[in-house]
Scaffold this motif. Sequence first.
Motif, PDB file in Angstrom:
ATOM      1  N   PHE A 514      47.115  16.645  37.593  1.00  0.00           N
ATOM      2  CA  PHE A 514      48.252  16.907  36.701  1.00  0.00           C
ATOM      3  C   PHE A 514      48.622  18.384  36.771  1.00  0.00           C
ATOM      4  CE2 PHE A 514      44.386  17.593  34.297  1.00  0.00           C
ATOM      5  CZ  PHE A 514      44.633  18.756  33.585  1.00  0.00           C
ATOM      6  N   GLU A 515      49.830  18.680  36.286  1.00  0.00           N
ATOM      7  CA  GLU A 515      50.312  20.059  36.168  1.00  0.00           C
ATOM      8  C   GLU A 515      50.974  20.236  34.801  1.00  0.00           C
ATOM      9  OE1 GLU A 515      52.955  21.025  39.359  1.00  0.00           O
ATOM     10  OE2 GLU A 515      51.397  21.014  40.890  1.00  0.00           O
ATOM     11  N   PRO A 516      50.797  21.436  34.240  1.00  0.00           N
ATOM     12  CA  PRO A 516      49.918  22.531  34.662  1.00  0.00           C
ATOM     13  C   PRO A 516      48.505  22.324  34.127  1.00  0.00           C
ATOM     14  CG  PRO A 516      51.165  23.226  32.756  1.00  0.00           C
ATOM     15  CD  PRO A 516      51.625  21.820  33.067  1.00  0.00           C
ATOM     16  N   GLY A 517      47.503  22.915  34.812  1.00  0.00           N
ATOM     17  CA  GLY A 517      46.187  23.009  34.212  1.00  0.00           C
ATOM     18  C   GLY A 517      45.033  22.347  34.905  1.00  0.00           C
ATOM     19  N   ASP A 518      45.201  21.762  36.098  1.00  0.00           N
ATOM     20  CA  ASP A 518      44.067  21.078  36.716  1.00  0.00           C
ATOM     21  C   ASP A 518      43.305  21.978  37.687  1.00  0.00           C
ATOM     22  OD1 ASP A 518      42.365  18.959  36.990  1.00  0.00           O
ATOM     23  OD2 ASP A 518      43.535  17.956  38.546  1.00  0.00           O
ATOM     24  N   THR A 519      43.356  23.272  37.461  1.00  0.00           N
ATOM     25  CA  THR A 519      42.522  24.258  38.170  1.00  0.00           C
ATOM     26  C   THR A 519      42.082  25.286  37.134  1.00  0.00           C
ATOM     27  OG1 THR A 519      44.393  25.700  38.717  1.00  0.00           O
ATOM     28  CG2 THR A 519      43.853  23.958  40.310  1.00  0.00           C
ATOM     29  N   GLU A 520      41.132  26.126  37.497  1.00  0.00           N
ATOM     30  CA  GLU A 520      40.697  27.147  36.543  1.00  0.00           C
ATOM     31  C   GLU A 520      41.849  28.088  36.209  1.00  0.00           C
ATOM     32  OE1 GLU A 520      37.888  27.331  34.849  1.00  0.00           O
ATOM     33  OE2 GLU A 520      37.393  25.404  35.780  1.00  0.00           O
ATOM     34  N   VAL A 521      42.604  28.485  37.241  1.00  0.00           N
ATOM     35  CA  VAL A 521      43.780  29.334  36.987  1.00  0.00           C
ATOM     36  C   VAL A 521      44.793  28.566  36.157  1.00  0.00           C
ATOM     37  CG1 VAL A 521      45.726  30.508  38.082  1.00  0.00           C
ATOM     38  CG2 VAL A 521      43.434  30.692  39.077  1.00  0.00           C
ATOM     39  N   TYR A 546      54.539  28.947  35.791  1.00  0.00           N
ATOM     40  CA  TYR A 546      54.483  27.572  36.292  1.00  0.00           C
ATOM     41  C   TYR A 546      54.352  27.559  37.812  1.00  0.00           C
ATOM     42  CZ  TYR A 546      55.531  25.129  31.912  1.00  0.00           C
ATOM     43  OH  TYR A 546      55.457  24.596  30.652  1.00  0.00           O
ATOM     44  N   ALA A 547      55.070  28.448  38.485  1.00  0.00           N
ATOM     45  CA  ALA A 547      54.997  28.513  39.947  1.00  0.00           C
ATOM     46  C   ALA A 547      53.597  28.920  40.394  1.00  0.00           C
ATOM     47  CB  ALA A 547      56.033  29.496  40.482  1.00  0.00           C
ATOM     48  N   ALA A 548      52.970  29.852  39.675  1.00  0.00           N
ATOM     49  CA  ALA A 548      51.605  30.268  40.025  1.00  0.00           C
ATOM     50  C   ALA A 548      50.639  29.094  39.900  1.00  0.00           C
ATOM     51  CB  ALA A 548      51.169  31.415  39.117  1.00  0.00           C
ATOM     52  N   ASP A 549      50.799  28.303  38.852  1.00  0.00           N
ATOM     53  CA  ASP A 549      49.950  27.122  38.687  1.00  0.00           C
ATOM     54  C   ASP A 549      50.124  26.159  39.861  1.00  0.00           C
ATOM     55  OD1 ASP A 549      48.436  24.998  36.997  1.00  0.00           O
ATOM     56  OD2 ASP A 549      50.364  24.041  37.471  1.00  0.00           O
ATOM     57  N   LYS A 550      51.366  25.965  40.308  1.00  0.00           N
ATOM     58  CA  LYS A 550      51.624  25.041  41.415  1.00  0.00           C
ATOM     59  C   LYS A 550      51.017  25.551  42.722  1.00  0.00           C
ATOM     60  CE  LYS A 550      55.821  23.369  39.210  1.00  0.00           C
ATOM     61  NZ  LYS A 550      55.117  22.201  38.624  1.00  0.00           N
ATOM     62  N   ALA A 551      51.133  26.833  42.960  1.00  0.00           N
ATOM     63  CA  ALA A 551      50.560  27.393  44.193  1.00  0.00           C
ATOM     64  C   ALA A 551      49.051  27.163  44.245  1.00  0.00           C
ATOM     65  CB  ALA A 551      50.884  28.882  44.277  1.00  0.00           C
ATOM     66  N   LEU A 592      65.141  29.076  41.586  1.00  0.00           N
ATOM     67  CA  LEU A 592      63.977  28.253  41.280  1.00  0.00           C
ATOM     68  C   LEU A 592      63.563  27.407  42.483  1.00  0.00           C
ATOM     69  CD1 LEU A 592      64.765  27.007  37.661  1.00  0.00           C
ATOM     70  CD2 LEU A 592      62.913  28.526  38.350  1.00  0.00           C
ATOM     71  N   GLU A 593      64.552  26.861  43.181  1.00  0.00           N
ATOM     72  CA  GLU A 593      64.253  26.044  44.351  1.00  0.00           C
ATOM     73  C   GLU A 593      63.525  26.869  45.408  1.00  0.00           C
ATOM     74  OE1 GLU A 593      64.435  22.526  46.777  1.00  0.00           O
ATOM     75  OE2 GLU A 593      64.865  22.833  44.652  1.00  0.00           O
ATOM     76  N   ARG A 594      63.992  28.072  45.651  1.00  0.00           N
ATOM     77  CA  ARG A 594      63.371  28.935  46.654  1.00  0.00           C
ATOM     78  C   ARG A 594      61.942  29.301  46.237  1.00  0.00           C
ATOM     79  NH1 ARG A 594      67.303  32.057  47.121  1.00  0.00           N
ATOM     80  NH2 ARG A 594      66.683  33.743  45.712  1.00  0.00           N
ATOM     81  N   MET A 595      61.764  29.595  44.967  1.00  0.00           N
ATOM     82  CA  MET A 595      60.442  29.947  44.469  1.00  0.00           C
ATOM     83  C   MET A 595      59.486  28.749  44.550  1.00  0.00           C
ATOM     84  SD  MET A 595      59.434  31.545  40.760  1.00  0.00           S
ATOM     85  CE  MET A 595      60.042  30.117  39.855  1.00  0.00           C
ATOM     86  N   ALA A 596      59.984  27.568  44.201  1.00  0.00           N
ATOM     87  CA  ALA A 596      59.141  26.372  44.237  1.00  0.00           C
ATOM     88  C   ALA A 596      58.751  26.024  45.666  1.00  0.00           C
ATOM     89  CB  ALA A 596      59.872  25.203  43.587  1.00  0.00           C
ATOM     90  N   ARG A 597      59.694  26.170  46.614  1.00  0.00           N
ATOM     91  CA  ARG A 597      59.385  25.896  48.019  1.00  0.00           C
ATOM     92  C   ARG A 597      58.245  26.813  48.499  1.00  0.00           C
ATOM     93  NH1 ARG A 597      63.161  23.334  51.474  1.00  0.00           N
ATOM     94  NH2 ARG A 597      65.034  22.560  50.422  1.00  0.00           N
ATOM     95  N   TRP A 598      58.355  28.064  48.148  1.00  0.00           N
ATOM     96  CA  TRP A 598      57.347  29.031  48.599  1.00  0.00           C
ATOM     97  C   TRP A 598      55.995  28.748  47.948  1.00  0.00           C
ATOM     98  CZ3 TRP A 598      54.447  32.877  46.116  1.00  0.00           C
ATOM     99  CH2 TRP A 598      53.794  33.766  46.982  1.00  0.00           C
ATOM    100  N   ALA A 599      55.998  28.466  46.650  1.00  0.00           N
ATOM    101  CA  ALA A 599      54.743  28.271  45.921  1.00  0.00           C
ATOM    102  C   ALA A 599      54.010  27.020  46.402  1.00  0.00           C
ATOM    103  CB  ALA A 599      55.012  28.169  44.424  1.00  0.00           C
ATOM    104  N   THR A 600      54.729  25.988  46.787  1.00  0.00           N
ATOM    105  CA  THR A 600      54.102  24.718  47.170  1.00  0.00           C
ATOM    106  C   THR A 600      54.044  24.518  48.681  1.00  0.00           C
ATOM    107  OG1 THR A 600      56.205  23.537  47.053  1.00  0.00           O
ATOM    108  CG2 THR A 600      54.895  23.645  45.031  1.00  0.00           C
TER     109      THR A 600
END
Length: 688
Positions: A514-521, A546-551, A592-600
């Motif tokens: 799940f997101e956000p939160g399924d890692t320690e970060v 949110y993007a940091a969590d996804k990365a 947001l799209e550009r940031m999400a593409r990069w993060a994931t």
Amino acid sequence: MIPAERTPATDADLTHAPPHSISAVLKIRDYRTMWIGLGLASLGEWVGLLAITALANKSAEDLGAVLGHGTDDYKLQNFAIAGVLFLRVVPALILGPLAGWIAERFDRKAVLVAGDYARAALYASMPLVDNLYWIFAATLLIECVSVIWGPAKDATIPQLVPPHRLQAANQVNLATTYGSALPGALIFTALTYLASATNLVFDGQPLNPLYLALFLTAAGYAVSGAFLGTLTTIPRGPSEYAKRAGVWGTVVGGWAYIATNPLARGLVMGILGAFAAGGVVIGLARVFVSDIGGGDTGYGLLFTAVTLGLGVGMWGGPRLLRGLSRRRLFGLALVADGVLMLPLALLQKLEFVSLFAMLLGFCAGVCWITGNTLLGLEIPEDMRSRTFAFVGSMSRLVMSTVLALAPLVAGLIGRHEYELSDDTSVVYGGAAATFLLAGVLMTIVGVTSYRHMDDRKGIPLSQDLRNVFKGGGVYSATGVFVCFEGGEGAGKSTQARMLREWLEAEGYSVLLTFEPGDTEVGKEVRRIVLSPETGDLSDRTEALLYAADKAEHIDTVVAPALNRGEVVISDRYVDSLLAYQGAGRALPDNELERMARWATRDLRPHLTVVLDLPPADGMSRFEGRDRIEQESADFHGRVREAFLRMASSAPEHYLVIDGRRPVAEIAEEVRRRLAPLLDQAKQAEVKA
């Protein structure tokens, strides 16, 4: 579940083939036979259209000579072509409401076979009689047969394939009906060369290539009739659709819905406009080519260009601009249709005209296929069949009407010569002038439709196009990635858990995350962004968190599981970022799209399930609310619209389900949609 026994309409060997598989549909014997018959009939219709209009033009020349007008009577030639094409409209106007009733009162197999043989005889009679008046009469009779043959064919196909393969069968029918225009044009062009190069004779005279085309058309219909005569499971009597709704109910229902629904009005206007644009080009092509110094060969070349563009547009246009909102794509292609008609009208070189004709056909194909896809996505299920029936009948009527009227307008305008200097003059015909007028009107229609349907107001089209051409997403070659999205309280966690339990029972290795939160970060990010104690955050800061969590989530959880070939189920993913921070917080979509593409790393789900639920219903399912859940009803309304908009832009990767349906029904529908992807994942894993 598919029955174990084999029947002609349900082949047990195809159980594991995806529902959209074209090869699976063509493995069904009786459907394959029907498809061959439909292909031959469609090919004959296109070759016959070219041959009849060209023969009418020649017969008008002969008639002009007999009447003492000479062989270059411009108005008589246009009126002859218009007469032939107008007679293609009359049966639809008179017999249209009765055609289905007539077809259903006889054995369908007899109607189909007799219809093909009758058309074969009528086409073969034209070279034998070689008279303009018989061309008119035979055209009228051929169209009468076709108007009755069509409903018999449409009522038969749903009985030849399983229900879950009907959509794929319809796609094959569409490709066959309109895709045969290109080989039909190529055959017509080749026949003009063949007759001239070999000096064939007929009745002691050099063989007219138009005669050869008509004889070939007749042969195609005859062979089609022979194929259809071998059908074994073709049903008798009324179809199920005819039992549920008659012709009158279908027409009235379609009219009423379109009249009261703005989106439906815009779509239908655009689809019919695209057909009208193509009809103007086809109807005037023969005279226009003559005006710029071409002959039958040039006519075939221009027709080939239009139909080639139409076919490429239908199959490849939406893929070329994948990621662009379907509503914007539809409006953009419609505007381009009108704009492209302007240089088509002004240029006088066949090479340039053919190029622009191909581009015009491409845009018309994009309009047609995108418009019909939107109708399927946006129209309620209980109105869908009636609306499609209305669009289908009106498309044929509009095309035929434009084919008939365009030459009439061109004939009334006539051919005019303008002197530019003492030794230079320009001849401008009525066909080119009609192209110019149609281009202006089509551009206006396109702009109106685009403004009416635009679902991304305030975001420049140029910005969307730049994002589109940066490329699509990345889909893992191993494993299956499934995401659940939707508003608050939609039931995502419940469905994700139920899907995991079902997949594990089926023997799959599954990771539920799940997101956000399924890692320690991610846990720390989740505490910050969801805790009411955080208070106000900068919208940009929230999006970056949110993007940091996804990365972190992709690099440490999702990607490793997919590399192991597991099925990864995620409760929320990138769409939540675009919906909540994009639509909800009104941050620029492109950023947001550009940031999400990069993060994931641009990783996309194979399937995204959107559980659609009105915000008020979702909020009533729980009491305590976190920082996001405390937002206004308008905020959550914008989020909901964003999810639905993203789903409509790429339906091949989305499944939208009403979140108010029973939990078990939702789970079953998710399983059905996911099953073909699981089969494909197994094959990919074996190859790897």
